[in-house]
Design a protein around this motif. Structure first.
Motif, PDB file in Angstrom:
ATOM      1  N   MET A 278       0.839  -1.185   0.000  1.00  0.00           N
ATOM      2  CA  MET A 278       0.000   0.000   0.000  1.00  0.00           C
ATOM      3  C   MET A 278       0.879   1.241   0.000  1.00  0.00           C
ATOM      4  O   MET A 278       1.905   1.276   0.650  1.00  0.00           O
ATOM      5  N   ALA A 279       0.436   2.225  -0.730  1.00  0.00           N
ATOM      6  CA  ALA A 279       1.131   3.504  -0.723  1.00  0.00           C
ATOM      7  C   ALA A 279       0.126   4.594  -0.383  1.00  0.00           C
ATOM      8  O   ALA A 279      -0.990   4.606  -0.907  1.00  0.00           O
ATOM      9  N   ASN A 280       0.510   5.482   0.521  1.00  0.00           N
ATOM     10  CA  ASN A 280      -0.292   6.662   0.814  1.00  0.00           C
ATOM     11  C   ASN A 280       0.160   7.774  -0.118  1.00  0.00           C
ATOM     12  O   ASN A 280       1.343   8.128  -0.127  1.00  0.00           O
ATOM     13  N   LEU A 281      -0.754   8.307  -0.898  1.00  0.00           N
ATOM     14  CA  LEU A 281      -0.403   9.354  -1.850  1.00  0.00           C
ATOM     15  C   LEU A 281      -1.156  10.637  -1.526  1.00  0.00           C
ATOM     16  O   LEU A 281      -2.338  10.607  -1.179  1.00  0.00           O
ATOM     17  N   SER A 282      -0.464  11.765  -1.681  1.00  0.00           N
ATOM     18  CA  SER A 282      -1.122  13.061  -1.539  1.00  0.00           C
ATOM     19  C   SER A 282      -2.101  13.223  -2.697  1.00  0.00           C
ATOM     20  O   SER A 282      -2.054  12.480  -3.686  1.00  0.00           O
ATOM     21  N   GLN A 283      -2.979  14.204  -2.591  1.00  0.00           N
ATOM     22  CA  GLN A 283      -3.931  14.479  -3.670  1.00  0.00           C
ATOM     23  C   GLN A 283      -3.190  14.647  -5.001  1.00  0.00           C
ATOM     24  O   GLN A 283      -3.576  14.060  -6.010  1.00  0.00           O
ATOM     25  N   GLU A 284      -2.112  15.429  -4.990  1.00  0.00           N
ATOM     26  CA  GLU A 284      -1.375  15.709  -6.218  1.00  0.00           C
ATOM     27  C   GLU A 284      -0.738  14.432  -6.778  1.00  0.00           C
ATOM     28  O   GLU A 284      -0.814  14.175  -7.983  1.00  0.00           O
ATOM     29  N   GLU A 285      -0.102  13.654  -5.914  1.00  0.00           N
ATOM     30  CA  GLU A 285       0.541  12.410  -6.362  1.00  0.00           C
ATOM     31  C   GLU A 285      -0.494  11.436  -6.911  1.00  0.00           C
ATOM     32  O   GLU A 285      -0.277  10.781  -7.934  1.00  0.00           O
ATOM     33  N   TRP A 286      -1.627  11.322  -6.219  1.00  0.00           N
ATOM     34  CA  TRP A 286      -2.687  10.391  -6.588  1.00  0.00           C
ATOM     35  C   TRP A 286      -3.219  10.727  -7.974  1.00  0.00           C
ATOM     36  O   TRP A 286      -3.336   9.863  -8.828  1.00  0.00           O
ATOM     37  N   ILE A 287      -3.516  12.019  -8.196  1.00  0.00           N
ATOM     38  CA  ILE A 287      -4.058  12.462  -9.483  1.00  0.00           C
ATOM     39  C   ILE A 287      -3.034  12.256 -10.593  1.00  0.00           C
ATOM     40  O   ILE A 287      -3.354  11.736 -11.663  1.00  0.00           O
ATOM     41  N   LYS A 288      -1.794  12.652 -10.348  1.00  0.00           N
ATOM     42  CA  LYS A 288      -0.744  12.534 -11.365  1.00  0.00           C
ATOM     43  C   LYS A 288      -0.523  11.069 -11.747  1.00  0.00           C
ATOM     44  O   LYS A 288      -0.452  10.726 -12.929  1.00  0.00           O
ATOM     45  N   GLN A 289      -0.437  10.209 -10.743  1.00  0.00           N
ATOM     46  CA  GLN A 289      -0.204   8.791 -11.001  1.00  0.00           C
ATOM     47  C   GLN A 289      -1.412   8.162 -11.700  1.00  0.00           C
ATOM     48  O   GLN A 289      -1.265   7.384 -12.636  1.00  0.00           O
ATOM     49  N   LEU A 290      -2.616   8.515 -11.251  1.00  0.00           N
ATOM     50  CA  LEU A 290      -3.842   7.991 -11.846  1.00  0.00           C
ATOM     51  C   LEU A 290      -3.947   8.370 -13.320  1.00  0.00           C
ATOM     52  O   LEU A 290      -4.259   7.529 -14.169  1.00  0.00           O
ATOM     53  N   GLU A 291      -3.657   9.624 -13.635  1.00  0.00           N
ATOM     54  CA  GLU A 291      -3.765  10.096 -15.017  1.00  0.00           C
ATOM     55  C   GLU A 291      -2.789   9.388 -15.942  1.00  0.00           C
ATOM     56  O   GLU A 291      -3.060   9.217 -17.131  1.00  0.00           O
ATOM     57  N   ALA A 292      -1.647   8.954 -15.410  1.00  0.00           N
ATOM     58  CA  ALA A 292      -0.622   8.296 -16.225  1.00  0.00           C
ATOM     59  C   ALA A 292      -0.788   6.780 -16.265  1.00  0.00           C
ATOM     60  O   ALA A 292      -0.038   6.092 -16.956  1.00  0.00           O
ATOM     61  N   ASP A 293      -1.779   6.251 -15.557  1.00  0.00           N
ATOM     62  CA  ASP A 293      -1.931   4.805 -15.381  1.00  0.00           C
ATOM     63  C   ASP A 293      -3.063   4.277 -16.257  1.00  0.00           C
ATOM     64  O   ASP A 293      -4.230   4.559 -16.010  1.00  0.00           O
ATOM     65  N   ASP A 294      -2.710   3.494 -17.296  1.00  0.00           N
ATOM     66  CA  ASP A 294      -3.762   2.950 -18.161  1.00  0.00           C
ATOM     67  C   ASP A 294      -4.297   1.612 -17.642  1.00  0.00           C
ATOM     68  O   ASP A 294      -5.071   0.938 -18.315  1.00  0.00           O
ATOM     69  N   ASN A 295      -3.890   1.243 -16.450  1.00  0.00           N
ATOM     70  CA  ASN A 295      -4.362   0.000 -15.820  1.00  0.00           C
ATOM     71  C   ASN A 295      -5.048   0.318 -14.486  1.00  0.00           C
ATOM     72  O   ASN A 295      -5.062  -0.491 -13.570  1.00  0.00           O
ATOM     73  N   ALA A 296      -5.613   1.515 -14.394  1.00  0.00           N
ATOM     74  CA  ALA A 296      -6.136   2.019 -13.118  1.00  0.00           C
ATOM     75  C   ALA A 296      -7.620   1.744 -12.935  1.00  0.00           C
ATOM     76  O   ALA A 296      -8.401   1.776 -13.887  1.00  0.00           O
ATOM     77  N   VAL A 297      -7.983   1.507 -11.671  1.00  0.00           N
ATOM     78  CA  VAL A 297      -9.380   1.427 -11.250  1.00  0.00           C
ATOM     79  C   VAL A 297      -9.511   2.303 -10.009  1.00  0.00           C
ATOM     80  O   VAL A 297      -8.724   2.178  -9.075  1.00  0.00           O
ATOM     81  N   VAL A 298     -10.494   3.213 -10.019  1.00  0.00           N
ATOM     82  CA  VAL A 298     -10.757   4.047  -8.849  1.00  0.00           C
ATOM     83  C   VAL A 298     -11.823   3.338  -8.012  1.00  0.00           C
ATOM     84  O   VAL A 298     -12.861   2.922  -8.536  1.00  0.00           O
ATOM     85  N   LEU A 299     -11.541   3.191  -6.723  1.00  0.00           N
ATOM     86  CA  LEU A 299     -12.435   2.474  -5.814  1.00  0.00           C
ATOM     87  C   LEU A 299     -12.858   3.377  -4.663  1.00  0.00           C
ATOM     88  O   LEU A 299     -12.017   3.897  -3.929  1.00  0.00           O
ATOM     89  N   ASP A 300     -14.161   3.550  -4.507  1.00  0.00           N
ATOM     90  CA  ASP A 300     -14.748   4.341  -3.425  1.00  0.00           C
ATOM     91  C   ASP A 300     -15.264   3.368  -2.371  1.00  0.00           C
ATOM     92  O   ASP A 300     -16.101   2.523  -2.675  1.00  0.00           O
TER      93      ASP A 300
END
Length: 105
Positions: A1-23
């Protein structure tokens, strides 16, 4: 597990084509809006939460959030125990989210 700041989370998510957002919030919290394209699995479902997590694709990268970042951290730990290696917790959660929000009709 990695704790990411809002900025890190958004930047990494936008660059990740294998991403799933989970609420992992409750349905009442979802009614206040959610991050676009998120899937919803309420962590308070207990065993039901574990069962639904076990059905997820373990090869995906999961970007997990709740209201404040606490439950999503717990969810990431559970996911790691269930052999989902890439789970990223959004520090500050939805309360501090500055990005786009969608609302269920």
């Amino acid at each position: 597990m990695a704790n990411l700041s809002q900025e890190e989370w958004i930047k990494q998510l936008e660059a990740d084509d294998n991403a799933v957002v989970l609420d992992v919030r409750t349905q009442d919290e979802i009614n206040d809006g959610m991050i676009p394209n998120a899937i919803h699995i309420d962590i308070y479902k207990g065993q039901g939460f574990v069962d639904e997590i076990e059905e997820l694709d373990k090869t995906k990268n999961y970007y997990v959030y709740c209201r404040s970042g606490n439950r999503s951290g717990q969810a990431c730990n559970i996911m790691n125990q269930l052999e989902i290696e890439n789970a990223y917790n959004l520090l500050g959660g939805f309360m501090e989210w500055k990005g786009e929000v969608v609302y269920n009709e």
